[in-house]
Scaffold this active site. Structure first.
Site, PDB file in Angstrom:
ATOM      1  N   GLU A  66       0.821  -1.225   0.000  1.00 42.58           N
ATOM      2  CA  GLU A  66       0.000   0.000   0.000  1.00 42.58           C
ATOM      3  C   GLU A  66       0.847   1.264   0.000  1.00 42.58           C
ATOM      4  O   GLU A  66       1.536   1.551   0.979  1.00 42.58           O
ATOM      5  CB  GLU A  66      -0.885  -0.008   1.265  1.00 42.58           C
ATOM      6  CG  GLU A  66      -1.774   1.218   1.372  1.00 42.58           C
ATOM      7  CD  GLU A  66      -2.748   1.130   2.541  1.00 42.58           C
ATOM      8  OE1 GLU A  66      -2.544   0.296   3.443  1.00 42.58           O
ATOM      9  OE2 GLU A  66      -3.712   1.915   2.547  1.00 42.58           O
ATOM     10  N   GLU A 111     -11.950   1.281   5.100  1.00 46.07           N
ATOM     11  CA  GLU A 111     -10.969   1.620   6.142  1.00 46.07           C
ATOM     12  C   GLU A 111     -11.181   3.105   6.444  1.00 46.07           C
ATOM     13  O   GLU A 111     -10.528   3.970   5.869  1.00 46.07           O
ATOM     14  CB  GLU A 111      -9.544   1.353   5.655  1.00 46.07           C
ATOM     15  CG  GLU A 111      -8.534   1.538   6.778  1.00 46.07           C
ATOM     16  CD  GLU A 111      -7.109   1.537   6.276  1.00 46.07           C
ATOM     17  OE1 GLU A 111      -6.354   0.644   6.671  1.00 46.07           O
ATOM     18  OE2 GLU A 111      -6.756   2.448   5.498  1.00 46.07           O
TER      19      GLU A 111
HETATM   20  C1  LER Z   1      -3.284   1.441   6.291  1.00 43.43           C
HETATM   21  O1  LER Z   1      -4.149   0.741   5.434  1.00 43.43           O
HETATM   22  C2  LER Z   1      -3.275   2.869   6.004  1.00 43.43           C
HETATM   23  O2  LER Z   1      -3.976   3.332   5.149  1.00 43.43           O
HETATM   24  C3  LER Z   1      -2.364   3.738   6.773  1.00 43.43           C
HETATM   25  O3  LER Z   1      -2.741   5.073   6.645  1.00 43.43           O
HETATM   26  C4  LER Z   1      -2.254   3.395   8.213  1.00 43.43           C
HETATM   27  O4  LER Z   1      -3.398   3.780   8.892  1.00 43.43           O
HETATM   28 MN    MN Z   2      -5.274   2.088   3.887  1.00 42.15          MN
END
Ligand code: LER
Ligand code: MN
Length: 272
Positions: free
Chosen positions: A153, A247
């Protein structure tokens, strides 16, 4: 595309972008009641994931696991894959490997987000990227052994100075020998870093393996100013069939964030 919602099992992550905080069973009950396909789990450690027990909970609620986060290695221990100390880098790898094994037993990939760390102190960006690349080669191979992918990511500039944009993450992962690392497109980070969200998605194309479905302000999609419709259109165009996983911050409360996410997901599904 499939829907997922996040549950944090890490008290130290309080204030972080996860919807549910009161244990897996109650998160699954709420997610299932709203019609989600899956949960994304943020565990404190691999040991904390009792695979048999988690399977029972998931089966009871008819849910799958979309992905499992590894960021607790950073939140609880300050370990990263690019730390100056080789012993800390090794702890980070072992921590992620343990979570990958448990995630695979649940049919899910693991995510490397915060555990990538950043270039700081005596560690140059070039050196950090070399360490990150070697860790992704090794852990990507482990994922392949499980018949899984590993999700990498890119984060916004305030969280890392390694890779911030989807195109750079796609080039970086496509340059690896392992073919088992995919890019996680988090719409919140993208809102900060990309000039054009749908264009960034089209450019990264098949490199994308997971999506964090978050609005510009990291609230549920529909509660900020991101125009979700062209994002969904771009994901359809690249043939993305994975999860849209919320998220997001539990604001104004977890129940509302979950409900608004599901409304936006359904709206996306009815979009032509
Ligand atoms: C994790 O998925 C993310 O997006 C980071 O910003 C940690 O919070
Ligand atoms: Mn994230």
């Amino acid at each position: 595309m499939k829907s997922a919602i996040t549950v944090s099992l890490v008290p130290e992550a309080k204030g972080g972008p996860f919807v549910f905080w009161n244990g897996l069973d109650s998160a699954c009950a709420a997610a299932a009641a709203l019609g989600f396909d899956a949960v994304e789990i943020f565990p404190r450690s691999a040991e904390m994931i009792g695979v048999a027990e988690v399977r029972l909970i998931l089966d009871r609620h008819g849910l799958k696991v979309a992905a499992v986060g590894t960021g607790a290695g950073w939140v609880a221990h300050k370990w990263t894959l690019t730390h100056a100390d080789p012993a800390v880098r090794e702890k980070a790898r072992a921590f992620i490997a343990g979570i990958m094994d448990a995630a695979a037993a649940l049919g899910a990939p693991a995510i490397i987000g915060s555990m990538q760390g950043k270039a700081e102190g005596d560690v140059t960006r070039e050196q950090a990227l070399e360490w990150l690349s070697s860790a992704l080669e090794e852990l990507g191979g482990r994922a392949a052994g499980h018949g899984q992918v590993l999700l990498y990511e890119p984060l916004n500039r305030y969280e890392t100075n390694l890779i911030n944009r989807l195109a750079d993450a796609a080039a970086f992962t496509r340059g690896l020998r392992t073919k088992s690392v995919r890019v996680l497109a988090d719409l919140f980070h993208m809102n900060i870093e990309e000039a054009d969200l749908p264009a960034a998605i089209r450019e990264a194309g098949s490199a994308i393996g997971h999506v964090h479905f978050a609005d510009s302000n990291r609230r549920a999609i529909g509660m900020g100013h991101t125009d979700a419709a062209p994002v969904i259109t771009a994901l359809r165009e690249i043939g993305y069939e994975g999860y849209l996983s919320a998220e997001v911050l539990p604001l104004p409360d977890a129940g509302t964030a979950a409900r608004v996410t599901m409304e936006s997901f359904r709206k996306a599904g009815s979009q032509t």
